[in-house]
Design a protein around this motif. Structure first.
Motif, short mmCIF file in Angstrom:
data_model
loop_
_atom_site.label_atom_id
_atom_site.label_comp_id
_atom_site.label_asym_id
_atom_site.label_seq_id
_atom_site.Cartn_x
_atom_site.Cartn_y
_atom_site.Cartn_z
N LEU A 21 77.77 -10.61 57.90
CA LEU A 21 76.37 -9.78 56.61
C LEU A 21 76.94 -9.31 55.34
N LEU A 22 77.77 -8.46 56.31
CA LEU A 22 78.25 -7.01 55.19
C LEU A 22 79.20 -8.31 54.07
N GLN A 23 79.75 -8.92 54.25
CA GLN A 23 80.79 -10.20 53.38
C GLN A 23 79.85 -11.16 53.09
N GLN A 24 78.55 -11.36 52.73
CA GLN A 24 77.82 -12.13 52.43
C GLN A 24 77.26 -11.48 51.15
N ARG A 25 77.10 -10.11 50.95
CA ARG A 25 76.02 -9.19 50.24
C ARG A 25 76.72 -8.36 49.24
N GLN A 26 76.99 -7.89 48.68
CA GLN A 26 77.68 -6.80 47.99
C GLN A 26 76.55 -5.77 48.87
N VAL A 27 75.21 -5.25 49.08
CA VAL A 27 73.90 -4.33 49.52
C VAL A 27 73.45 -4.90 50.11
N TRP A 28 72.84 -4.13 51.40
CA TRP A 28 72.89 -4.44 52.13
C TRP A 28 71.66 -2.92 53.07
N THR A 29 70.41 -2.75 52.83
CA THR A 29 69.68 -2.00 52.82
C THR A 29 69.87 -1.85 54.76
N VAL A 64 67.23 5.63 45.68
CA VAL A 64 67.09 3.49 44.88
C VAL A 64 68.81 3.10 44.80
N GLY A 65 68.60 1.51 45.15
CA GLY A 65 70.01 0.93 44.85
C GLY A 65 70.62 0.90 46.06
N GLY A 66 70.53 2.02 47.27
CA GLY A 66 71.73 1.63 47.65
C GLY A 66 71.92 1.37 48.90
N GLY A 67 72.38 1.18 49.91
CA GLY A 67 72.60 0.74 51.67
C GLY A 67 74.02 0.79 51.36
N TYR A 68 74.37 0.11 52.94
CA TYR A 68 75.89 -0.37 52.76
C TYR A 68 76.37 -1.41 52.38
N ARG A 69 77.64 -1.06 51.66
CA ARG A 69 78.48 -2.27 51.35
C ARG A 69 80.07 -2.70 51.81
N LEU A 70 80.39 -3.29 51.75
CA LEU A 70 82.07 -3.60 52.37
C LEU A 70 82.94 -3.94 50.69
#
Length: 335
Positions: A21-29, A64-70
């Motif tokens: 999932l982390l490889q599919q999108r830049q940021v996930w909450t 705002v705009g934060g989350g997990y990213r690889l």
């Protein structure tokens, strides 16, 4: 398998899913990941720590705009690729995507781009420029253009570009378009982008080789319910973009007809078990479309447009006249 071993296997599979999932999108909450994995936010935090312990550079942002990213880390994660292997893999994928190798190469490259160290990116671009391919009929596309669009699709951010229509205009002469990019689609000849056109408020497909001055923005969009990308692009390429369009009922199963027609040449829809509807088009005339279907070798009926029936009759008469002008072969003599 005992209970502890089963739990460990479940955790491993979940962590690998999280990495995907982390490889599919830049940021996930955290809540988004928890919903996808079917766990609590607290479990997501523990799984993120497991990935970090393995060397994966997972960053967390707040507000705002934060989350997990690889993100690109100082070192590649262990047991993956060293610098030479990563560079060789990226060069092959980058060149292959640009040469028409297909969207599988681009998907793999997009994942690799997530963890490729910054120090290697310039080297990858330099080396990829030294790779050449034999001409294969495909329209060439700059791999960097594909990567920019793939990142925008992956990260769900708006993109802008100049787009020239098929009138022979020079690159850079096109009208600016502002879109929400969803999918890149590779046909047998070209690359296309399925996107929601924000100025026209509708779905559009764009030929990538007609784009220039591409810029991905930082503004993220909320994904809309999207049409099937491959089907939408195929139908547009095979019918809507041609000035002369026609529809036929072919007396053969859809699978048989699809095997004879390139995806970019026609849309084939089942019509019962032993018939199918074929929608196709041509740049020159309806006669070209008729001959294309005639060469399939199956009986067919002309459906649309109304003048299609008349053109079929004219071509049939021309073929009969041509056949009558050929003298029959003499009968073989008896010994």
């Amino acid at each position: 398998m005992d209970e502890a071993a089963g739990q460990e296997r479940g955790t491993t599979e979940r962590v690998l899913t999280l990495l995907g999932l982390l490889q599919q999108r830049q940021v996930w909450t955290g809540p988004e990941l928890a919903g996808r994995l079917g766990v609590t936010v607290r479990t997501v935090r523990r799984d993120v720590e497991r990935l970090r312990a393995l060397g994966y550079p997972v960053h967390a942002g707040h507000g705002v705009g934060g989350g997990y990213r690889l993100g690109p880390g100082r070192d590649l994660p262990p047991l993956l690729l060293d610098d030479e292997e990563a560079t060789a893999t990226a060069v092959s994928l980058l060149a292959g995507a640009g040469a028409g190798a297909g969207d599988a190469a681009l998907r793999a490259l997009t994942k690799l781009d997530q963890v490729l160290p910054t120090r290697l990116r310039h080297q990858v671009r330099t080396l990829s420029g030294s790779v050449e391919f034999f001409p294969d009929g495909r329209t060439p596309v700059d791999p960097d253009v594909l990567m920019n669009l793939a990142r925008a699709c992956r990260d769900e951010v708006e993109a802008g570009f100049a787009y020239r229509r098929g009138n022979g205009g020079a690159v850079g002469d096109g009208v600016r378009r502002r879109v929400e990019p969803y999918r890149l689609v590779a046909s047998d000849r070209r690359w296309y982008l399925l996107a929601f056109d924000l100025d026209r408020e509708d779905w559009r497909s764009f030929r990538v080789d007609r784009m220039s001055d591409i810029a991905a923005r930082t503004w993220r969009f909320r994904p809309r319910p999207a049409p099937d990308a491959a089907a939408y692009v195929q139908e547009g390429v095979a019918s809507r973009v041609y000035p002369h369009q026609a529809r036929f009922l072919v007396h053969a199963p859809a699978a048989t007809v699809r095997a004879r027609l390139p995806a970019s040449a026609a849309v084939v829809r089942p019509h019962g078990d032993d018939r199918c509807e074929v929608i196709s088009g041509a740049d020159t005339s309806l006669d070209a479309v008729i001959m294309h279907v005639l060469l399939l070798g199956h009986d067919f009926e002309a459906l649309d447009p109304p003048e299609l029936v008349g053109r079929c009759r004219v071509l049939a008469q021309q073929l009969l006249t041509a056949g009558a002008a050929i003298a029959p072969a003499p009968d073989a003599q008896e010994p």
